[in-house]
Motif scaffolding. Structure first.
Motif, mmCIF file in Angstrom:
data_model
loop_
_atom_site.group_PDB
_atom_site.id
_atom_site.type_symbol
_atom_site.label_atom_id
_atom_site.label_comp_id
_atom_site.label_asym_id
_atom_site.label_seq_id
_atom_site.Cartn_x
_atom_site.Cartn_y
_atom_site.Cartn_z
ATOM 1 N N ARG A 85 -2.754 -7.796 -14.474
ATOM 2 C CA ARG A 85 -3.506 -7.795 -13.222
ATOM 3 C C ARG A 85 -3.507 -9.217 -12.687
ATOM 4 O O ARG A 85 -3.715 -10.176 -13.433
ATOM 5 C CB ARG A 85 -4.943 -7.331 -13.449
ATOM 6 N N GLU A 86 -3.251 -9.338 -11.394
ATOM 7 C CA GLU A 86 -3.236 -10.646 -10.759
ATOM 8 C C GLU A 86 -3.683 -10.489 -9.318
ATOM 9 O O GLU A 86 -3.117 -9.659 -8.579
ATOM 10 C CB GLU A 86 -1.815 -11.214 -10.832
ATOM 11 N N ASN A 87 -4.696 -11.236 -8.933
ATOM 12 C CA ASN A 87 -5.216 -11.172 -7.565
ATOM 13 C C ASN A 87 -5.540 -9.749 -7.125
ATOM 14 O O ASN A 87 -5.252 -9.352 -5.998
ATOM 15 C CB ASN A 87 -4.237 -11.825 -6.584
ATOM 16 N N GLY A 88 -6.126 -8.976 -8.037
ATOM 17 C CA GLY A 88 -6.533 -7.607 -7.703
ATOM 18 C C GLY A 88 -5.393 -6.601 -7.670
ATOM 19 O O GLY A 88 -5.594 -5.465 -7.264
ATOM 20 N N MET A 89 -4.191 -7.003 -8.084
ATOM 21 C CA MET A 89 -3.045 -6.105 -8.073
ATOM 22 C C MET A 89 -2.513 -5.920 -9.485
ATOM 23 O O MET A 89 -2.615 -6.816 -10.311
ATOM 24 C CB MET A 89 -1.924 -6.671 -7.194
ATOM 25 N N THR A 90 -1.926 -4.746 -9.734
ATOM 26 C CA THR A 90 -1.259 -4.492 -11.006
ATOM 27 C C THR A 90 0.210 -4.815 -10.829
ATOM 28 O O THR A 90 0.881 -4.224 -9.977
ATOM 29 C CB THR A 90 -1.433 -3.023 -11.429
ATOM 30 N N GLU A 123 -6.969 -4.463 -17.836
ATOM 31 C CA GLU A 123 -8.181 -4.501 -17.016
ATOM 32 C C GLU A 123 -9.294 -3.838 -17.801
ATOM 33 O O GLU A 123 -9.152 -2.703 -18.254
ATOM 34 C CB GLU A 123 -7.953 -3.766 -15.692
ATOM 35 N N ALA A 128 -15.320 0.764 -10.741
ATOM 36 C CA ALA A 128 -14.257 0.413 -9.794
ATOM 37 C C ALA A 128 -14.634 0.945 -8.420
ATOM 38 O O ALA A 128 -15.476 1.839 -8.302
ATOM 39 C CB ALA A 128 -12.922 1.014 -10.251
ATOM 40 N N GLN A 129 -13.995 0.444 -7.380
ATOM 41 C CA GLN A 129 -14.282 0.889 -6.017
ATOM 42 C C GLN A 129 -14.039 2.383 -5.834
ATOM 43 O O GLN A 129 -14.720 3.042 -5.076
ATOM 44 C CB GLN A 129 -13.430 0.124 -5.009
ATOM 45 N N TRP A 130 -13.050 2.939 -6.513
ATOM 46 C CA TRP A 130 -12.642 4.316 -6.306
ATOM 47 C C TRP A 130 -13.137 5.276 -7.383
ATOM 48 O O TRP A 130 -12.920 6.486 -7.279
ATOM 49 C CB TRP A 130 -11.118 4.402 -6.237
ATOM 50 N N ASP A 148 -9.568 6.586 -16.236
ATOM 51 C CA ASP A 148 -10.609 6.536 -15.228
ATOM 52 C C ASP A 148 -11.467 7.772 -15.273
ATOM 53 O O ASP A 148 -11.159 8.750 -15.951
ATOM 54 C CB ASP A 148 -10.050 6.274 -13.827
#
Length: 156
Positions: A85-90, A123, A128-130, A148
């Motif tokens: 994970r980097e800057n909110g991206m996988t 992570e 999480a948001q979703w 999840d």
């Protein structure tokens, strides 16, 4: 016409160990047939490796298949840490992830604890948001899992 899909994982000499681990996490019935069981002479190096492995009949519906790639025992599985994970991206170089979705944070959290033994956490499992909870890890066998919890509108 109905179809069923089941992930088929490819290992380099440790399919039996992986299947036994997944059965300890998810339950179910383990079937493991070796190359030797299919007629390969027992003195050959791969005779005790898995040519057909499966976990099924788990109360929770979990199913997976696996085998050992011939001639690959102890071979390097590929670059370690290929998912991060980097800057909110996988970011990944892997062709697939295993995705597991459950109904409650508690039930998925228990699976997370078991799968994370010896794993590299990509992570942390948490809100999480979703989804009420989400987490990603690469288990000790090199398989990356996305876990999840179904959001209320996803249930069913």
């Amino acid at each position: 016409m109905a179809f069923a899909t089941t992930a088929h994982l490819n290992f380099r000499g440790n399919a039996r160990e992986a299947l036994e681990f997944y059965r300890s996490v998810f339950g179910g019935r383990l079937t493991a047939v070796t190359y030797g069981d299919f007629g390969m002479p027992k003195e050959l190096p791969d005779a005790d490796k898995i040519v057909f492995g499966r976990i099924d009949n788990a109360d929770n519906g979990f199913r997976v298949m696996a085998y050992d790639i011939p001639g690959q025992a102890g071979a390097e599985a590929g670059p370690a840490g290929t998912t991060r994970r980097e800057n909110g991206m996988t970011l990944t170089h892997e062709p697939f992830f295993m995705s597991l979705r459950g109904e409650t944070v508690e039930e998925v959290g228990e699976l997370w604890k078991k799968l994370s033994e010896g794993a590299t956490v990509v992570e942390d499992f948490g809100p999480a948001q979703w989804a009420p909870a989400f987490g990603m890890l690469t288990d000790r066998f090199g398989v990356t899992w996305v876990l999840d919890v179904a959001a209320a509108h996803d249930a069913g």
